[in-house]
Design an enzyme around this catalytic site. Structure first.
Site, PDB file in Angstrom:
ATOM      1  N   CYS A  85       0.828  -1.206   0.000  1.00  0.00           N
ATOM      2  CA  CYS A  85       0.000   0.000   0.000  1.00  0.00           C
ATOM      3  C   CYS A  85       0.864   1.258   0.000  1.00  0.00           C
ATOM      4  O   CYS A  85       1.770   1.385   0.819  1.00  0.00           O
ATOM      5  CB  CYS A  85      -0.900  -0.016   1.235  1.00  0.00           C
ATOM      6  SG  CYS A  85      -1.750   1.547   1.519  1.00  0.00           S
ATOM      7  N   CYS A 141       0.299   3.245   3.543  1.00  0.00           N
ATOM      8  CA  CYS A 141       0.646   2.712   4.865  1.00  0.00           C
ATOM      9  C   CYS A 141       1.941   3.361   5.376  1.00  0.00           C
ATOM     10  O   CYS A 141       2.813   3.739   4.595  1.00  0.00           O
ATOM     11  CB  CYS A 141       0.818   1.193   4.796  1.00  0.00           C
ATOM     12  SG  CYS A 141      -0.729   0.275   4.985  1.00  0.00           S
ATOM     13  N   ASN A 194      -0.070  15.704  -3.189  1.00  0.00           N
ATOM     14  CA  ASN A 194      -0.384  14.653  -4.155  1.00  0.00           C
ATOM     15  C   ASN A 194       0.758  14.525  -5.176  1.00  0.00           C
ATOM     16  O   ASN A 194       1.172  15.508  -5.777  1.00  0.00           O
ATOM     17  CB  ASN A 194      -1.697  15.000  -4.861  1.00  0.00           C
ATOM     18  CG  ASN A 194      -2.310  13.815  -5.575  1.00  0.00           C
ATOM     19  OD1 ASN A 194      -1.627  13.104  -6.308  1.00  0.00           O
ATOM     20  ND2 ASN A 194      -3.601  13.628  -5.381  1.00  0.00           N
ATOM     21  N   HIS A 222      -4.455   0.178   7.827  1.00  0.00           N
ATOM     22  CA  HIS A 222      -4.906  -0.075   6.468  1.00  0.00           C
ATOM     23  C   HIS A 222      -6.330  -0.645   6.418  1.00  0.00           C
ATOM     24  O   HIS A 222      -7.038  -0.481   5.418  1.00  0.00           O
ATOM     25  CB  HIS A 222      -3.928  -1.067   5.819  1.00  0.00           C
ATOM     26  CG  HIS A 222      -4.173  -1.310   4.368  1.00  0.00           C
ATOM     27  ND1 HIS A 222      -3.780  -0.436   3.390  1.00  0.00           N
ATOM     28  CD2 HIS A 222      -4.809  -2.334   3.724  1.00  0.00           C
ATOM     29  CE1 HIS A 222      -4.153  -0.922   2.201  1.00  0.00           C
ATOM     30  NE2 HIS A 222      -4.775  -2.057   2.383  1.00  0.00           N
ATOM     31  N   ASN A 229     -13.256  10.143  -1.516  1.00  0.00           N
ATOM     32  CA  ASN A 229     -13.859   9.131  -2.382  1.00  0.00           C
ATOM     33  C   ASN A 229     -13.701   7.818  -1.653  1.00  0.00           C
ATOM     34  O   ASN A 229     -12.573   7.425  -1.346  1.00  0.00           O
ATOM     35  CB  ASN A 229     -13.126   9.028  -3.725  1.00  0.00           C
ATOM     36  CG  ASN A 229     -13.245  10.292  -4.545  1.00  0.00           C
ATOM     37  OD1 ASN A 229     -14.285  10.943  -4.549  1.00  0.00           O
ATOM     38  ND2 ASN A 229     -12.181  10.646  -5.245  1.00  0.00           N
ATOM     39  N   SER A 262      -8.804   4.808  -5.334  1.00  0.00           N
ATOM     40  CA  SER A 262      -7.719   3.997  -5.875  1.00  0.00           C
ATOM     41  C   SER A 262      -7.125   3.028  -4.855  1.00  0.00           C
ATOM     42  O   SER A 262      -6.315   2.186  -5.210  1.00  0.00           O
ATOM     43  CB  SER A 262      -6.621   4.924  -6.396  1.00  0.00           C
ATOM     44  OG  SER A 262      -6.176   5.776  -5.354  1.00  0.00           O
ATOM     45  N   HIS A 294      -7.005   1.989   1.753  1.00  0.00           N
ATOM     46  CA  HIS A 294      -6.450   2.622   2.959  1.00  0.00           C
ATOM     47  C   HIS A 294      -7.270   3.899   3.226  1.00  0.00           C
ATOM     48  O   HIS A 294      -7.478   4.698   2.316  1.00  0.00           O
ATOM     49  CB  HIS A 294      -4.973   2.974   2.741  1.00  0.00           C
ATOM     50  CG  HIS A 294      -4.282   3.321   4.020  1.00  0.00           C
ATOM     51  ND1 HIS A 294      -3.316   2.532   4.588  1.00  0.00           N
ATOM     52  CD2 HIS A 294      -4.445   4.380   4.855  1.00  0.00           C
ATOM     53  CE1 HIS A 294      -2.911   3.095   5.716  1.00  0.00           C
ATOM     54  NE2 HIS A 294      -3.581   4.219   5.901  1.00  0.00           N
ATOM     55  N   HIS A 321      -8.478   7.282   3.442  1.00  0.00           N
ATOM     56  CA  HIS A 321      -7.849   8.544   3.073  1.00  0.00           C
ATOM     57  C   HIS A 321      -8.823   9.463   2.367  1.00  0.00           C
ATOM     58  O   HIS A 321      -9.854   9.029   1.859  1.00  0.00           O
ATOM     59  CB  HIS A 321      -6.637   8.297   2.156  1.00  0.00           C
ATOM     60  CG  HIS A 321      -7.025   7.823   0.787  1.00  0.00           C
ATOM     61  ND1 HIS A 321      -7.398   6.519   0.532  1.00  0.00           N
ATOM     62  CD2 HIS A 321      -7.113   8.468  -0.404  1.00  0.00           C
ATOM     63  CE1 HIS A 321      -7.689   6.392  -0.750  1.00  0.00           C
ATOM     64  NE2 HIS A 321      -7.538   7.567  -1.358  1.00  0.00           N
ATOM     65  N   GLN A 339      -8.883  13.633   0.235  1.00  0.00           N
ATOM     66  CA  GLN A 339      -8.051  14.559  -0.536  1.00  0.00           C
ATOM     67  C   GLN A 339      -8.465  15.986  -0.249  1.00  0.00           C
ATOM     68  O   GLN A 339      -9.577  16.241   0.235  1.00  0.00           O
ATOM     69  CB  GLN A 339      -8.234  14.307  -2.027  1.00  0.00           C
ATOM     70  CG  GLN A 339      -7.778  12.948  -2.508  1.00  0.00           C
ATOM     71  CD  GLN A 339      -7.703  12.918  -4.034  1.00  0.00           C
ATOM     72  OE1 GLN A 339      -7.146  13.811  -4.662  1.00  0.00           O
ATOM     73  NE2 GLN A 339      -8.269  11.892  -4.626  1.00  0.00           N
ATOM     74  N   GLU A 360     -30.960  11.682 -17.072  1.00  0.00           N
ATOM     75  CA  GLU A 360     -30.252  12.515 -16.091  1.00  0.00           C
ATOM     76  C   GLU A 360     -29.202  13.395 -16.756  1.00  0.00           C
ATOM     77  O   GLU A 360     -29.061  14.575 -16.427  1.00  0.00           O
ATOM     78  CB  GLU A 360     -29.571  11.642 -15.033  1.00  0.00           C
ATOM     79  CG  GLU A 360     -30.520  11.031 -14.015  1.00  0.00           C
ATOM     80  CD  GLU A 360     -31.095   9.697 -14.439  1.00  0.00           C
ATOM     81  OE1 GLU A 360     -31.011   9.358 -15.638  1.00  0.00           O
ATOM     82  OE2 GLU A 360     -31.650   8.997 -13.567  1.00  0.00           O
TER      83      GLU A 360
HETATM   84  P1  H2U Z   1      -8.298   8.552  -4.501  1.00  0.00           P
HETATM   85  O1  H2U Z   1      -8.067   7.171  -4.033  1.00  0.00           O
HETATM   86  O2  H2U Z   1      -9.330   9.283  -3.723  1.00  0.00           O
HETATM   87  O3  H2U Z   1      -8.507   8.629  -5.963  1.00  0.00           O
HETATM   88  O4  H2U Z   1      -6.979   9.399  -4.185  1.00  0.00           O
HETATM   89  C1  H2U Z   1      -5.694   8.912  -4.148  1.00  0.00           C
HETATM   90  C2  H2U Z   1      -4.773  10.009  -4.602  1.00  0.00           C
HETATM   91  O5  H2U Z   1      -3.469   9.654  -4.193  1.00  0.00           O
HETATM   92  C3  H2U Z   1      -4.741  10.199  -6.103  1.00  0.00           C
HETATM   93  O6  H2U Z   1      -5.141  11.511  -6.397  1.00  0.00           O
HETATM   94  C4  H2U Z   1      -2.548  10.088  -5.157  1.00  0.00           C
HETATM   95  C5  H2U Z   1      -3.279   9.963  -6.474  1.00  0.00           C
HETATM   96  O7  H2U Z   1      -2.816  10.938  -7.384  1.00  0.00           O
HETATM   97  N1  H2U Z   1      -1.338   9.278  -5.032  1.00  0.00           N
HETATM   98  C6  H2U Z   1      -0.161   9.870  -4.637  1.00  0.00           C
HETATM   99  O8  H2U Z   1      -0.100  11.082  -4.456  1.00  0.00           O
HETATM  100  N2  H2U Z   1       0.959   9.094  -4.470  1.00  0.00           N
HETATM  101  C7  H2U Z   1       0.994   7.750  -4.685  1.00  0.00           C
HETATM  102  O9  H2U Z   1       1.999   7.124  -4.461  1.00  0.00           O
HETATM  103  C8  H2U Z   1      -0.194   7.073  -5.256  1.00  0.00           C
HETATM  104  C9  H2U Z   1      -1.455   7.862  -5.304  1.00  0.00           C
HETATM  105 ZN    ZN Z   2      -2.298   0.983   3.682  1.00  0.00          ZN
END
Ligand code: H2U
Ligand code: ZN
Length: 350
Positions: free
Chosen positions: A50, A53, A75, A113, A151, A159, A162, A164, A166, A316
């Protein structure tokens, strides 16, 4: 003449100045609640694969610290950048564009996690609330709009399981808050009272769409909700922005989040997917925003079971949002669920 709310009708959303088509006759038949249950999801407390983590390497090559509560980082694949060259194209033409500066951050809610917000303790959720508030205050110094969101679940494009969320912050006011700003401002000019405070009072009087409440906070299935189990969470007293909420209100927010997200999970006995986010008054030249009431929207996609989602498609996309189940029915179903998290009950039963 009053309308028959069991017949097709349209409801008005004063926050967005939009309408939604409600077709309750389609659910007049008794709930054929085939609740498909998914096999229990088991995740390790720590996953070496992950990227969120503690101690693990992220996709960009940076390494997470051994954090033990929350953790925030920029990010690695940010949609907004702080140093974009400013500029505008064709300001009065049809092919108009503007450069935009901003920041995108990812925040881990817990080092664990395997957890989600409703499975965390109120104390741990409080840590998330404090970080939401502090980040909003910090980014609000520089940017007009700070969007805190989560999300949750693969169905919402998340994605990684874990826990999280944003934060995206930018100079411009995006479409959704721009509409809310316009409509709350106009309502305040006409009524000298905040739109959502008046709305909340109407809901408290009717009680029908309230899902849960405590002395500081209310969760309601909005009269004009689009998604089957959409809710809005808002403070009972006027509050403009997240950083303003005090100690006691942060604790009671942690309590109500745990309580109502548990109901969400218990609905189909699955970790309930959704996109949620906070809408507070925009920052900028005018710090006073008496027209604006802080609130969070929760938009879950599920309709009938853990696997059957509502699709916002043909009508819609091309005309306007439509729903079958009424917000009154949705609120009642959520209210009547057991208060204890289903995973807890499963553990104790086995
Ligand atoms: P979501 O799971 O809500 O889509 O957000 C995860 C975000 O984490 C996503 O915008 C970022 C992705 O760009 N990310 C990182 O910044 N570093 C990483 O190593 C993987 C994902
Ligand atoms: Zn994790």
């Amino acid at each position: 003449m009053p309308i028959d709310t069991d017949s097709p009708h349209r409801r008005y959303n004063p926050l967005k100045d939009e309408w939604v088509l409600v077709s309750p006759q389609r659910t007049k038949r008794p709930w054929q609640g085939q609740v498909e249950k998914l096999p229990p999801e088991t995740r390790p407390q720590y996953d070496p694969q992950c990227y969120l983590c503690p101690g693990n390497e992220r996709a960009g090559g940076k390494k997470n610290p051994e954090y033990d509560s929350t953790f925030i980082f920029t990010n690695d694949f940010a949609s907004l950048l702080p140093d974009t060259a400013l500029g505008e194209d064709n300001t009065d033409g049809l092919l108009k564009a503007q450069a935009v500066r901003g920041a995108c951050r990812v925040m881990c809610f817990s080092p664990r996690h395997d957890l989600t917000l409703p499975e965390m303790t109120p104390g741990e959720i409080r840590g998330v609330i404090d970080l939401w508030a502090a980040q909003t205050a910090e980014l609000g110094e520089e940017y007009r709009w700070v969007q805190v969101f989560e999300n949750k679940g693969a169905m919402m494009g998340c994605s990684n399981p874990h826990p999280h969320g944003q934060i995206w912050a930018l100079e411009a006011l995006p479409n959704e808050p721009a509409a809310e700003e316009r409509n709350q401002m106009q309502y305040y000019a006409e009524h000298h009272s905040p739109l959502l405070i008046d709305y909340l009072n109407a809901e408290l009087e009717e009680q029908e769409r309230i899902v849960v409440m405590n002395p500081d906070w209310v969760v309601v299935a909005p009269y004009w909700a689009i998604w089957p189990f959409e809710t809005m969470l808002l403070p009972r007293k006027p509050v403009q922005r997240l950083p303003e909420i005090n100690e006691a209100e942060r604790n009671s927010l942690a309590d109500i989040l745990k309580e109502f997200l548990t109901l969400y999970d218990n609905l189909f006995e699955v970790s309930f997917p959704y996109s949620m986010g906070w809408h507070g008054a925009p920052f900028g030249e005018q710090p006073e925003a008496p027209h604006w009431q802080l609130h969070a929207h929760f938009y879950p996609p599920l309709l009938r079971s853990a696997t059957v989602r509502k699709f916002m498609v043909g009508y819609e996309l091309l005309s306007e949002a439509q729903r079958d189940l009424t917000p009154e029915q949705a609120a009642r179903r959520l209210r009547e669920l057991p208060r204890r998290h289903f995973k807890q009950s499963q553990k104790e039963d086995s």
